[in-house]
Scaffold this motif. Structure first.
Motif, PDB file in Angstrom:
ATOM      1  N   ARG A 190       5.441  26.123  13.501  1.00 50.11           N
ATOM      2  CA  ARG A 190       4.943  25.046  14.013  1.00 50.11           C
ATOM      3  C   ARG A 190       4.934  25.186  15.677  1.00 50.11           C
ATOM      4  O   ARG A 190       5.857  25.819  15.926  1.00 50.11           O
ATOM      5  CB  ARG A 190       5.441  23.523  13.863  1.00 50.11           C
ATOM      6  N   GLU A 191       3.968  25.003  16.314  1.00 52.22           N
ATOM      7  CA  GLU A 191       3.978  25.191  17.627  1.00 52.22           C
ATOM      8  C   GLU A 191       5.102  24.363  18.467  1.00 52.22           C
ATOM      9  O   GLU A 191       5.517  23.365  17.852  1.00 52.22           O
ATOM     10  CB  GLU A 191       2.570  25.033  18.417  1.00 52.22           C
ATOM     11  N   SER A 192       5.562  25.031  19.571  1.00 54.72           N
ATOM     12  CA  SER A 192       6.248  24.012  20.362  1.00 54.72           C
ATOM     13  C   SER A 192       5.786  23.043  21.191  1.00 54.72           C
ATOM     14  O   SER A 192       4.536  22.996  21.264  1.00 54.72           O
ATOM     15  CB  SER A 192       7.223  24.996  21.297  1.00 54.72           C
ATOM     16  N   PHE A 193       6.733  22.048  21.500  1.00 55.46           N
ATOM     17  CA  PHE A 193       5.841  20.926  22.539  1.00 55.46           C
ATOM     18  C   PHE A 193       5.198  21.265  23.540  1.00 55.46           C
ATOM     19  O   PHE A 193       4.144  21.170  23.884  1.00 55.46           O
ATOM     20  CB  PHE A 193       6.995  19.955  22.753  1.00 55.46           C
ATOM     21  N   ARG A 194       5.883  22.511  24.246  1.00 48.75           N
ATOM     22  CA  ARG A 194       5.303  23.092  25.477  1.00 48.75           C
ATOM     23  C   ARG A 194       4.200  23.913  25.178  1.00 48.75           C
ATOM     24  O   ARG A 194       3.119  23.892  25.791  1.00 48.75           O
ATOM     25  CB  ARG A 194       6.332  24.289  26.041  1.00 48.75           C
ATOM     26  N   GLY A 195       4.074  24.677  24.108  1.00 45.92           N
ATOM     27  CA  GLY A 195       2.932  25.291  23.383  1.00 45.92           C
ATOM     28  C   GLY A 195       1.954  24.266  23.304  1.00 45.92           C
ATOM     29  O   GLY A 195       0.608  24.678  23.512  1.00 45.92           O
ATOM     30  N   GLY A 196       2.144  23.419  22.556  1.00 46.49           N
ATOM     31  CA  GLY A 196       0.930  22.382  22.367  1.00 46.49           C
ATOM     32  C   GLY A 196       0.278  21.558  23.730  1.00 46.49           C
ATOM     33  O   GLY A 196      -0.702  21.617  23.638  1.00 46.49           O
ATOM     34  N   LEU A 197       1.214  21.362  24.549  1.00 48.20           N
ATOM     35  CA  LEU A 197       0.759  21.012  25.803  1.00 48.20           C
ATOM     36  C   LEU A 197      -0.019  21.815  26.579  1.00 48.20           C
ATOM     37  O   LEU A 197      -1.115  21.641  27.356  1.00 48.20           O
ATOM     38  CB  LEU A 197       2.022  20.451  26.789  1.00 48.20           C
ATOM     39  N   GLU A 198       0.426  23.201  26.619  1.00 47.48           N
ATOM     40  CA  GLU A 198      -0.334  24.202  27.184  1.00 47.48           C
ATOM     41  C   GLU A 198      -1.767  24.183  26.542  1.00 47.48           C
ATOM     42  O   GLU A 198      -2.893  24.388  27.188  1.00 47.48           O
ATOM     43  CB  GLU A 198       0.461  25.446  27.207  1.00 47.48           C
ATOM     44  N   ARG A 199      -1.721  24.268  25.102  1.00 45.16           N
ATOM     45  CA  ARG A 199      -3.176  24.340  24.427  1.00 45.16           C
ATOM     46  C   ARG A 199      -3.980  23.190  24.652  1.00 45.16           C
ATOM     47  O   ARG A 199      -5.166  23.278  24.781  1.00 45.16           O
ATOM     48  CB  ARG A 199      -2.786  24.369  23.049  1.00 45.16           C
ATOM     49  N   ALA A 200      -3.497  21.887  25.031  1.00 43.94           N
ATOM     50  CA  ALA A 200      -4.201  20.494  25.382  1.00 43.94           C
ATOM     51  C   ALA A 200      -4.831  20.730  26.690  1.00 43.94           C
ATOM     52  O   ALA A 200      -6.014  20.769  27.099  1.00 43.94           O
ATOM     53  CB  ALA A 200      -3.402  19.625  25.441  1.00 43.94           C
ATOM     54  N   PHE A 201      -4.152  21.394  27.764  1.00 44.33           N
ATOM     55  CA  PHE A 201      -4.493  21.601  29.104  1.00 44.33           C
ATOM     56  C   PHE A 201      -5.570  22.682  29.075  1.00 44.33           C
ATOM     57  O   PHE A 201      -6.460  22.789  30.055  1.00 44.33           O
ATOM     58  CB  PHE A 201      -3.421  21.849  30.012  1.00 44.33           C
ATOM     59  N   ALA A 202      -5.642  23.788  28.051  1.00 48.35           N
ATOM     60  CA  ALA A 202      -6.493  24.874  28.174  1.00 48.35           C
ATOM     61  C   ALA A 202      -7.833  24.474  27.625  1.00 48.35           C
ATOM     62  O   ALA A 202      -8.833  25.149  28.265  1.00 48.35           O
ATOM     63  CB  ALA A 202      -6.104  25.991  27.028  1.00 48.35           C
ATOM     64  N   ASN A 203      -7.986  23.125  27.289  1.00 47.86           N
ATOM     65  CA  ASN A 203      -9.385  22.627  26.866  1.00 47.86           C
ATOM     66  C   ASN A 203     -10.165  22.346  28.336  1.00 47.86           C
ATOM     67  O   ASN A 203     -11.383  22.430  28.190  1.00 47.86           O
ATOM     68  CB  ASN A 203      -9.285  21.310  26.203  1.00 47.86           C
ATOM     69  N   ILE A 204      -9.248  22.280  29.365  1.00 45.83           N
ATOM     70  CA  ILE A 204     -10.054  22.129  30.683  1.00 45.83           C
ATOM     71  C   ILE A 204      -9.744  23.470  31.611  1.00 45.83           C
ATOM     72  O   ILE A 204      -9.898  22.993  32.930  1.00 45.83           O
ATOM     73  CB  ILE A 204      -9.928  20.860  31.607  1.00 45.83           C
ATOM     74  N   SER A 205      -9.687  24.421  31.074  1.00 49.63           N
ATOM     75  CA  SER A 205      -9.165  25.554  32.132  1.00 49.63           C
ATOM     76  C   SER A 205     -10.437  25.902  32.807  1.00 49.63           C
ATOM     77  O   SER A 205     -11.407  26.090  32.339  1.00 49.63           O
ATOM     78  CB  SER A 205      -8.831  26.538  31.089  1.00 49.63           C
ATOM     79  N   GLY A 206     -10.166  26.081  34.046  1.00 48.91           N
ATOM     80  CA  GLY A 206     -11.347  26.469  34.965  1.00 48.91           C
ATOM     81  C   GLY A 206     -12.041  25.177  35.571  1.00 48.91           C
ATOM     82  O   GLY A 206     -12.814  25.528  36.312  1.00 48.91           O
ATOM     83  N   ALA A 207     -11.575  23.961  35.090  1.00 45.71           N
ATOM     84  CA  ALA A 207     -12.404  22.690  35.592  1.00 45.71           C
ATOM     85  C   ALA A 207     -12.053  22.416  36.993  1.00 45.71           C
ATOM     86  O   ALA A 207     -10.885  23.117  37.551  1.00 45.71           O
ATOM     87  CB  ALA A 207     -12.195  21.488  34.831  1.00 45.71           C
ATOM     88  N   PRO A 208     -12.866  22.017  37.660  1.00 42.37           N
ATOM     89  CA  PRO A 208     -12.677  21.582  39.131  1.00 42.37           C
ATOM     90  C   PRO A 208     -11.286  20.739  39.398  1.00 42.37           C
ATOM     91  O   PRO A 208     -11.030  20.297  38.452  1.00 42.37           O
ATOM     92  CB  PRO A 208     -13.921  20.862  39.709  1.00 42.37           C
ATOM     93  N   SER A 209     -10.761  20.770  40.471  1.00 46.87           N
ATOM     94  CA  SER A 209      -9.497  20.172  40.754  1.00 46.87           C
ATOM     95  C   SER A 209      -9.510  18.538  40.593  1.00 46.87           C
ATOM     96  O   SER A 209      -8.716  18.030  39.891  1.00 46.87           O
ATOM     97  CB  SER A 209      -9.113  20.536  42.048  1.00 46.87           C
ATOM     98  N   LEU A 210     -10.715  18.031  40.834  1.00 49.06           N
ATOM     99  CA  LEU A 210     -10.721  16.682  40.529  1.00 49.06           C
ATOM    100  C   LEU A 210     -10.738  16.238  39.363  1.00 49.06           C
ATOM    101  O   LEU A 210     -10.012  15.206  38.817  1.00 49.06           O
ATOM    102  CB  LEU A 210     -12.044  16.215  41.250  1.00 49.06           C
TER     103      LEU A 210
END
Length: 301
Positions: free
Chosen positions: A209-229
Motif C-alpha cells: 500500500r502506498e504511504s500517506f506521503r506517496g498518496g498525497l504526492e500522487r494527488a498533487f501530481a494531477n495538476i503538475s505543471g499547472a499555473p500558480s493560481l
C-alpha cells in the motif's frame, strides 16, 4: 517492468480517493442536516404544552418518518458510492506478458480477464463528460464484430484535433494518449530494451500500500505543471483528496494475481531490464549488478 511482463495501474488510480471524499462530504452535509431537522421536529413534539396528545405525536412521528424516508436511502446510496472507491482494491493492475503474448486485466469484481494480445482490438475512446480520451482494448466475439468486453489503458488525457485524425501521420508533442499506447505496443512487439530508458518513475504499489506521503504526492501530481493560481486554488481540495485517498487505500485490499498467472510471469534471474519502484517512486533495478553490466541506464526526457 522486466523482460517477461510490463504491469501498469488502472486509469482510475490517479484519482483514487475522489469518490471517498465525495461520499464522506455528502454524508456529513446531508445526513447530519436531515438529522438536525428531524430532531427539531421531535423536540417540538416533546416540548409541546397545552396541545392535544395527537398534536405532539404528529411532530414526533413526522421526525421519525423524515429519518426513515430521507436519511436511510441517502446513507445507503452514499455507502454504495463509497464502496466504489474504498473497501475495494488499492488498484486494478493490467499485466502485459510478452513471453506468452497475453494481457491480464484485474476486473473491478476481483476476477481476471486473460486474453491473447493479438486478439485484442485497440482503439481510441472518448469520454464526452470530461472531453478526455483513452486507448481501449476490445475483446471481440468470434464474429470479430461484437464487443464482448472492454478495458482501458492507464493514461487518460485530452487530445488535439489533428491527433484524432487518422490521416495525420505525425502526432503532436502533446499526444500523450497515443504515446502511452505506443510505449505498450513497442514493449510487446520489440521488447523492454526499446522502452526501458523512457521509464522515469515506477509506482511502488505492487504487493504494497502506498504511504500517506506517496498518496498525497500522487494527488498533487494531477495538476503538475499547472499555473500558480490554479495550484493555490486547488491546494485545500488536494489535501482533502490525499486524506480521503489514505482512507481508501487503507480500507482496500492489495490485488493478487492467480497462481496460474504468476506461474506464467516468472522473472528471469539477473534480468537487466527488471525494475521496480522505490518508496518515493523512483525506478530501481531489481538486479543492480546485472543492469550495470548490461549498460541499462536511465535517460530523462
Amino acid at each position: 517492468m522486466n523482460s517477461t511482463y510490463l504491469e501498469s495501474v488502472d486509469k482510475w488510480f490517479g484519482w483514487k480517493g475522489f469518490l471517498t471524499l465525495i461520499a464522506l462530504s455528502l454524508f456529513c452535509i446531508l445526513v447530519i442536516g436531515i438529522s438536525i431537522g428531524a430532531l427539531q421536529l421531535i423536540l417540538t413534539g416533546l416540548s409541546a404544552t397545552g396541545s392535544a396528545e395527537e398534536d405532539s405525536s404528529f411532530y414526533i412521528w413526522n421526525g421519525i418518518a423524515m429519518l426513515a424516508v430521507l436519511v436511510v436511502p441517502v446513507a445507503i446510496g452514499l455507502i454504495w458510492l463509497l464502496r466504489k472507491d474504498s473497501f475495494a482494491f488499492t488498484h486494478y493492475p493490467i499485466r502485459f506478458n510478452r513471453k506468452t503474448r497475453t494481457v491480464h486485466v484485474l476486473r473491478t469484481d476481483g476476477t481476471v480477464l486473460s486474453v491473447p494480445w493479438d486478439e485484442v482490438f485497440f482503439t481510441l475512446g472518448h469520454m464526452p463528460q470530461w472531453d478526455d480520451w483513452e486507448v481501449r482494448g476490445h475483446v471481440l466475439k468470434s464474429d470479430r464484430k461484437t464487443v464482448q468486453e472492454t478495458f482501458a489503458l492507464s493514461y487518460v488525457g485530452s487530445m488535439e484535433l489533428n491527433d484524432r485524425d487518422p490521416k495525420v501521420a505525425d502526432s503532436s508533442a502533446n499526444d500523450f494518449v497515443r504515446a502511452h499506447w505506443e510505449f505498450v505496443r513497442r514493449y510487446m512487439e520489440e521488447g523492454p530494451q526499446s522502452v526501458s530508458e523512457q521509464v522515469q518513475f515506477c509506482m511502488p504499489v505492487q504487493n504494497h500500500r502506498e504511504s500517506f506521503r506517496g498518496g498525497l504526492e500522487r494527488a498533487f501530481a494531477n495538476i503538475s505543471g499547472a499555473p500558480s493560481l490554479i495550484y493555490i486554488a486547488m491546494f485545500p481540495f488536494l489535501v482533502l483528496l490525499g486524506l480521503a485517498r489514505f482512507i481508501a487505500m487503507r480500507t482496500s485490499k492489495i490485488p493478487e494475481w492467480p497462481a496460474d498467472v504468476e506461474a506464467s510471469c516468472v522473472i528471469e534471474p539477473n534480468d537487466p531490464y527488471a525494475i521496480h519502484g522505490a518508496p518515493n517512486g523512483d525506478r530501481m533495478p531489481l538486479f543492480p549488478e546485472a543492469a550495470k553490466c548490461a549498460g541499462v541506464g536511465f535517460k530523462a526526457f
